[in-house]
Structures are given as structure tokens and as C-alpha cells.
Design a protein around this motif. Structure first.
Motif, PDB file in Angstrom:
ATOM      1  N   ASN A  10       0.802  -1.228   0.000  1.00 41.74           N
ATOM      2  CA  ASN A  10       0.000   0.000   0.000  1.00 41.74           C
ATOM      3  C   ASN A  10       0.835   1.277   0.000  1.00 41.74           C
ATOM      4  O   ASN A  10       0.428   2.288   0.559  1.00 41.74           O
ATOM      5  CB  ASN A  10      -0.989  -0.002   1.164  1.00 41.74           C
ATOM      6  CG  ASN A  10      -1.936  -1.166   1.062  1.00 41.74           C
ATOM      7  OD1 ASN A  10      -2.426  -1.476  -0.011  1.00 41.74           O
ATOM      8  ND2 ASN A  10      -2.168  -1.843   2.166  1.00 41.74           N
ATOM      9  N   ALA A  11       2.001   1.198  -0.622  1.00 42.23           N
ATOM     10  CA  ALA A  11       2.857   2.371  -0.763  1.00 42.23           C
ATOM     11  C   ALA A  11       3.263   2.501  -2.224  1.00 42.23           C
ATOM     12  O   ALA A  11       3.248   1.524  -2.974  1.00 42.23           O
ATOM     13  CB  ALA A  11       4.101   2.237   0.115  1.00 42.23           C
ATOM     14  N   TRP A  27       6.782  10.593   5.360  1.00 39.54           N
ATOM     15  CA  TRP A  27       6.075   9.429   5.894  1.00 39.54           C
ATOM     16  C   TRP A  27       7.066   8.370   6.353  1.00 39.54           C
ATOM     17  O   TRP A  27       6.905   7.767   7.397  1.00 39.54           O
ATOM     18  CB  TRP A  27       5.137   8.887   4.813  1.00 39.54           C
ATOM     19  CG  TRP A  27       4.376   7.659   5.174  1.00 39.54           C
ATOM     20  CD1 TRP A  27       3.510   7.498   6.221  1.00 39.54           C
ATOM     21  CD2 TRP A  27       4.375   6.420   4.478  1.00 39.54           C
ATOM     22  NE1 TRP A  27       2.986   6.239   6.211  1.00 39.54           N
ATOM     23  CE2 TRP A  27       3.500   5.552   5.147  1.00 39.54           C
ATOM     24  CE3 TRP A  27       5.041   5.961   3.345  1.00 39.54           C
ATOM     25  CZ2 TRP A  27       3.262   4.253   4.722  1.00 39.54           C
ATOM     26  CZ3 TRP A  27       4.794   4.678   2.917  1.00 39.54           C
ATOM     27  CH2 TRP A  27       3.913   3.831   3.603  1.00 39.54           C
ATOM     28  N   TRP A  46       5.475   6.771  -0.394  1.00 41.61           N
ATOM     29  CA  TRP A  46       4.336   7.537   0.110  1.00 41.61           C
ATOM     30  C   TRP A  46       3.125   6.619   0.124  1.00 41.61           C
ATOM     31  O   TRP A  46       2.954   5.809  -0.796  1.00 41.61           O
ATOM     32  CB  TRP A  46       4.089   8.753  -0.779  1.00 41.61           C
ATOM     33  CG  TRP A  46       3.336   9.832  -0.058  1.00 41.61           C
ATOM     34  CD1 TRP A  46       2.017  10.150  -0.194  1.00 41.61           C
ATOM     35  CD2 TRP A  46       3.861  10.719   0.929  1.00 41.61           C
ATOM     36  NE1 TRP A  46       1.694  11.180   0.642  1.00 41.61           N
ATOM     37  CE2 TRP A  46       2.814  11.546   1.348  1.00 41.61           C
ATOM     38  CE3 TRP A  46       5.115  10.881   1.511  1.00 41.61           C
ATOM     39  CZ2 TRP A  46       2.971  12.537   2.321  1.00 41.61           C
ATOM     40  CZ3 TRP A  46       5.268  11.859   2.470  1.00 41.61           C
ATOM     41  CH2 TRP A  46       4.204  12.679   2.867  1.00 41.61           C
ATOM     42  N   PRO A  47       2.242   6.714   1.125  1.00 40.03           N
ATOM     43  CA  PRO A  47       1.068   5.824   1.176  1.00 40.03           C
ATOM     44  C   PRO A  47       0.109   6.119   0.023  1.00 40.03           C
ATOM     45  O   PRO A  47      -0.186   7.279  -0.271  1.00 40.03           O
ATOM     46  CB  PRO A  47       0.429   6.139   2.529  1.00 40.03           C
ATOM     47  CG  PRO A  47       0.976   7.462   2.943  1.00 40.03           C
ATOM     48  CD  PRO A  47       2.297   7.617   2.264  1.00 40.03           C
ATOM     49  N   ASP A  49      -3.066   5.738  -0.240  1.00 40.49           N
ATOM     50  CA  ASP A  49      -4.321   6.406   0.115  1.00 40.49           C
ATOM     51  C   ASP A  49      -4.138   7.896   0.427  1.00 40.49           C
ATOM     52  O   ASP A  49      -5.103   8.604   0.636  1.00 40.49           O
ATOM     53  CB  ASP A  49      -5.010   5.689   1.268  1.00 40.49           C
ATOM     54  CG  ASP A  49      -4.226   5.726   2.564  1.00 40.49           C
ATOM     55  OD1 ASP A  49      -3.010   6.030   2.539  1.00 40.49           O
ATOM     56  OD2 ASP A  49      -4.823   5.431   3.615  1.00 40.49           O
ATOM     57  N   ARG A  50      -2.905   8.387   0.416  1.00 39.34           N
ATOM     58  CA  ARG A  50      -2.630   9.801   0.655  1.00 39.34           C
ATOM     59  C   ARG A  50      -2.193  10.536  -0.609  1.00 39.34           C
ATOM     60  O   ARG A  50      -1.825  11.705  -0.553  1.00 39.34           O
ATOM     61  CB  ARG A  50      -1.553   9.977   1.728  1.00 39.34           C
ATOM     62  CG  ARG A  50      -1.948   9.435   3.068  1.00 39.34           C
ATOM     63  CD  ARG A  50      -3.056  10.276   3.666  1.00 39.34           C
ATOM     64  NE  ARG A  50      -3.408   9.777   4.973  1.00 39.34           N
ATOM     65  CZ  ARG A  50      -4.645   9.531   5.355  1.00 39.34           C
ATOM     66  NH1 ARG A  50      -5.643   9.743   4.540  1.00 39.34           N
ATOM     67  NH2 ARG A  50      -4.897   9.077   6.552  1.00 39.34           N
TER      68      ARG A  50
END
Length: 163
Positions: A10-11, A27, A46-47, A49-50
Motif C-alpha cells: 500500500n505504498a 512518511w 508515500w502511502p 491512500d494519501r
């Protein structure tokens, strides 16, 4: 690996081209890079979802080869995709070949019975923009983007734009 740190699930790998808040912490900081100002023109983790990017420009009809017939959706399979994304051509033309949704960045996740592996994302293809564009990992059933509409694909992280 990004800055000698495993990317993880998830990144995404992101290149920082502009810094809005130089003092903001990263992050996943490393000994050499801990603030956004340190990350300018460098790649960072970086994630997913962001990530928020502007909507892609709308292509005019003369440049579009679209298979928008019907209404492919993630709801038809009972699996809900997450972050919306645009898939870029694997031939490095920069063309936007499809629109889809991120399913997973977990390297152990299988896509057509093959592990996703590092630096790749499992995506659900919703709309084909260029039907004849080659897919990254072809198989006996999926050789071009038109074949992939309504199913999942592995796609390299550097060829994905998150929306």
C-alpha cells in the motif's frame, strides 16, 4: 527499495517535483532525507491512500480509441477497488492507455496466478483508452488493454498516475 528502505504494501514510489511545505516530515524518513525540502527532485515512498493528483486532461475524440461501451464497474465482481488511477503506456510514450482502480501493492498478491512482485500494483481495469496497447505481463487471455477491461492486471508503479 526506496532510499534503502523496503517499499512495503500500500505504498507507492513518488518523485517530488515541487515542495509546498518544506518543513513537513516524510512518511518514511531515512537518515539522509527526513523533511519534504530534503526530498525535492528525489524519489520517496508515500502511502497510496494519501496520493491526490489533479484530474488528467480530457482527450479529444480524434485521439481517443475507447471501449467505453457498457458500464464496467468494480461492483460487478463483488470486489471494490480503492484509489482511482490512470495506466500509462509501457512503451514509454506517455500515453494514458486505461483508467482503473488500485487493488493492492502487496508483492505477495497473485495476479493471474503469478505473484505481483516488487514495484508493481494490482489494478482493476475499468476503461480502455487505447484498445491495442500492450499489457505489462501478457498471458494467454490478456494481451492488450481491451482484453483486460473488467479484470485485474499487474502494472509497474512508475507507469501509474493516481487520481
Amino acid at each position: 527499495m526506496v532510499n534503502e528502505i523496503p517499499l512495503g504494501p500500500n505504498a507507492a514510489i513518488v518523485t517530488v517535483e515541487m515542495v509546498v511545505k518544506p518543513g513537513a516530515y516524510l512518511w518514511r524518513p531515512s537518515p539522509a532525507i527526513s523533511l519534504m525540502s530534503d526530498a525535492l527532485n528525489r524519489t520517496i515512498a508515500w502511502p497510496i491512500d494519501r496520493l491526490r493528483l489533479p484530474d488528467p486532461p480530457i482527450m479529444d475524440e480524434s485521439n481517443r480509441k475507447s471501449s467505453e461501451s457498457g458500464s464496467p464497474s468494480t461492483g460487478s465482481s463483488g470486489k471494490g477497488g480503492k484509489q482511482k488511477c490512470v495506466l500509462l503506456d509501457i512503451e514509454n510514450s506517455g500515453a494514458r492507455v486505461a483508467v482503473g482502480r488500485v487493488f493492492s501493492t502487496d508483492p505477495t498478491e497473485n495476479v493471474h496466478f503469478v505473484p505481483l512482485g516488487p514495484n508493481a500494483t494490482k489494478v482493476w481495469v475499468e476503461i480502455s483508452k487505447f484498445d491495442d496497447a500492450r499489457v505489462w505481463r501478457a498471458n494467454s487471455e490478456v494481451e492488450c488493454i481491451a482484453d483486460a477491461v473488467g479484470s485485474t492486471l499487474a502494472w509497474p508503479n512508475d507507469k501509474i498516475i493516481f487520481m
